[in-house]
Scaffold this motif. Structure first.
Motif, PDB file in Angstrom:
ATOM      1  N   VAL A   1      -5.538  -2.483 -67.325  1.00  0.00           N
ATOM      2  CA  VAL A   1      -4.718  -2.991 -67.297  1.00  0.00           C
ATOM      3  C   VAL A   1      -4.343  -4.686 -66.267  1.00  0.00           C
ATOM      4  N   CYS A   2      -4.991  -5.780 -67.449  1.00  0.00           N
ATOM      5  CA  CYS A   2      -4.622  -6.882 -66.885  1.00  0.00           C
ATOM      6  C   CYS A   2      -3.190  -7.475 -66.038  1.00  0.00           C
ATOM      7  N   THR A   3      -2.889  -8.238 -65.334  1.00  0.00           N
ATOM      8  CA  THR A   3      -1.695  -8.350 -64.537  1.00  0.00           C
ATOM      9  C   THR A   3      -2.142 -10.301 -63.809  1.00  0.00           C
TER      10      THR A   3
ATOM     11  N   LYS B   1      -5.563 -13.648 -72.547  1.00  0.00           N
ATOM     12  CA  LYS B   1      -6.342 -13.618 -72.663  1.00  0.00           C
ATOM     13  C   LYS B   1      -7.382 -12.224 -72.509  1.00  0.00           C
ATOM     14  N   ILE B   2      -7.544 -12.669 -71.243  1.00  0.00           N
ATOM     15  CA  ILE B   2      -9.181 -11.372 -71.025  1.00  0.00           C
ATOM     16  C   ILE B   2      -8.355 -10.474 -71.704  1.00  0.00           C
ATOM     17  N   ALA B   3      -7.536  -9.908 -71.652  1.00  0.00           N
ATOM     18  CA  ALA B   3      -6.918  -7.894 -72.200  1.00  0.00           C
ATOM     19  C   ALA B   3      -7.136  -8.315 -73.940  1.00  0.00           C
ATOM     20  N   ALA B   4      -7.124  -9.386 -73.764  1.00  0.00           N
ATOM     21  CA  ALA B   4      -7.165  -9.570 -75.950  1.00  0.00           C
ATOM     22  C   ALA B   4      -8.621  -9.256 -75.995  1.00  0.00           C
ATOM     23  N   THR B   5      -9.256 -10.215 -74.602  1.00  0.00           N
ATOM     24  CA  THR B   5     -10.954  -9.756 -75.293  1.00  0.00           C
ATOM     25  C   THR B   5     -11.515  -8.747 -75.088  1.00  0.00           C
ATOM     26  N   LEU B   6     -11.292  -7.924 -73.906  1.00  0.00           N
ATOM     27  CA  LEU B   6     -11.913  -6.999 -73.731  1.00  0.00           C
ATOM     28  C   LEU B   6     -11.552  -5.803 -75.218  1.00  0.00           C
TER      29      LEU B   6
ATOM     30  N   TYR C   1      -2.067  -6.577 -71.239  1.00  0.00           N
ATOM     31  CA  TYR C   1      -1.308  -6.778 -70.562  1.00  0.00           C
ATOM     32  C   TYR C   1      -0.268  -6.391 -70.111  1.00  0.00           C
ATOM     33  N   MET C   2       0.119  -6.486 -69.033  1.00  0.00           N
ATOM     34  CA  MET C   2       1.860  -6.130 -67.922  1.00  0.00           C
ATOM     35  C   MET C   2       1.697  -7.661 -67.357  1.00  0.00           C
TER      36      MET C   2
ATOM     37  N   GLY D   1       6.786  -9.642 -63.447  1.00  0.00           N
ATOM     38  CA  GLY D   1       7.995  -8.992 -63.417  1.00  0.00           C
ATOM     39  C   GLY D   1       8.229  -8.133 -64.025  1.00  0.00           C
ATOM     40  N   GLU D   2       8.449  -7.596 -64.941  1.00  0.00           N
ATOM     41  CA  GLU D   2       8.681  -6.403 -65.626  1.00  0.00           C
ATOM     42  C   GLU D   2       7.752  -5.463 -65.449  1.00  0.00           C
ATOM     43  N   ALA D   3       6.555  -4.757 -64.786  1.00  0.00           N
ATOM     44  CA  ALA D   3       6.345  -3.675 -64.263  1.00  0.00           C
ATOM     45  C   ALA D   3       7.367  -3.397 -63.805  1.00  0.00           C
ATOM     46  N   GLY D   4       7.948  -4.413 -62.031  1.00  0.00           N
ATOM     47  CA  GLY D   4       8.816  -3.768 -61.734  1.00  0.00           C
ATOM     48  C   GLY D   4      10.254  -3.210 -61.828  1.00  0.00           C
TER      49      GLY D   4
END
Length: 332
Positions: A55-57, A68-73, A82-83, A86-89
């Motif tokens: 989970v990249c944030t 971008k890192i999440a998409a590459t992984l 990607y999370m 601000g929305e996570a809370g």
């Protein structure tokens, strides 16, 4: 009255400014590359041993890099998403399971939105990899593994806009993705399966059976058919060719538009009475239905032909395709 000097807008000054950015960012990458060490390998092992996803944030520019890192992984064999912190809370933390690894980016290591998530993630048991430019920051100290992406200087002359620091973080993310890709034995076929709509996906996943004409759409005549009857079949099926088959559907030969032009050069040829077996091409190039569509493209290019018959193991004609079918499928 503003006494500031006017900026130099000459071509030479603009080019020099651009080159300076490359030099600063090159030095930044060299500095970060020198810190690929035990922390980097520990981060790789955490991800490889995880049962869940990465989970990249990150917030602001760090958030764009994290996305971008999440998409590459994800596209190279490591499930990730990607999370937005601000929305996570406000509910998105529900997407994170206790089996997931969290990769948090913050150049300062003090982003409030990211730090706010740490108690919940710690309580849930998530392992945390931090990527910051300050090893002594709160985020770096709280992480299980800290990846130091400190840069000597930002390319921005005001040292305000993240430039070299975001480049360094992107490169570190790419380094993680590639190291994990190689550790997993990820192949081009694996890549194609996650990119079915891309050019590589079409080249590696699309088979002849996916693009060929089959059944009644395949032009075919018997060996005792006349050239005239073969022309009718070619015109009706609109593939610029017809297979010549025996009573069991096995391939005997091929007759194409090119063969027709050559036949017409013979003034003595009687289209109604000449048997197709007398003018057909014997032992034409063929392909199997389970071959990759790109193989058909290679065959056509190598032998300067525009169509192929598809045969099974017993040489029975099961399909046909031409260059236009490959163009429509965007294989070529």
């Amino acid at each position: 009255m503003d006494a500031r000097p006017l900026p130099d807008l000459s071509d030479a000054a603009l080019a020099a400014s651009g080159r300076r950015v490359f030099e600063i960012e090159r030095d930044a990458l060299a500095a970060v590359a020198a810190r690929i060490d035990g922390a980097f390998t520990a981060a790789c092992r955490l991800i490889l041993e995880a049962r869940g996803r990465v989970v990249c944030t990150g917030m602001g520019k760090s958030g764009h890099v994290a996305r971008k890192i999440a998409a590459t992984l994800a596209s190279t064999g490591t499930p990730a998403f990607y999370m937005h912190p601000g929305e996570a809370g406000h509910g998105d933390l529900g997407m994170v399971t206790d089996a997931d690894i969290v990769l948090a980016l913050s150049n300062s290591g003090e982003s409030d939105e990211v730090l706010m998530l740490l108690p919940v993630l710690k309580r849930q048991g998530n392992r945390l990899i931090a990527m910051t430019g300050r090893p002594g920051s709160t985020l770096a100290r709280e992480a299980d593994v800290h990846l130091d992406v400190t840069v000597p200087a930002e390319a921005c002359p005001l040292a305000l806009a993240p430039t070299a620091s975001t480049t360094a973080a992107l490169a570190m993310g790419d380094a993680l993705a590639v190291a994990l890709l190689e550790a997993r034995g990820f192949t081009a076929d694996d890549f194609a399966r996650s990119h079915p709509a891309g050019a590589l996906g079409r080249r590696l996943l699309l088979h002849i059976a996916d693009v060929m004409h089959s059944g009644d759409a395949v032009p075919r005549v018997r060996a005792d058919a006349s050239v005239s009857e073969a022309l009718v079949e070619m015109t009706r099926k609109r593939l610029g060719m017809t297979a010549v088959v025996d009573d069991d559907g096995r391939l005997l030969g091929l007759y194409t538009d090119g063969d027709l032009r050559r036949s017409l050069d013979d003034e003595n040829l009687d289209l109604r009475n000449t048997r197709i077996a007398e003018v057909m091409t014997r032992a034409p190039k063929t392909i199997g239905a389970d071959a990759l569509a790109v193989e058909a493209a290679r065959l056509m290019e190598t032998h300067k032909i525009s169509g192929l018959l598809v045969v099974d193991a017993e040489r029975r004609v099961v399909g046909a395709l031409n260059i236009h079918d490959l163009l429509r499928a965007r294989v070529v």
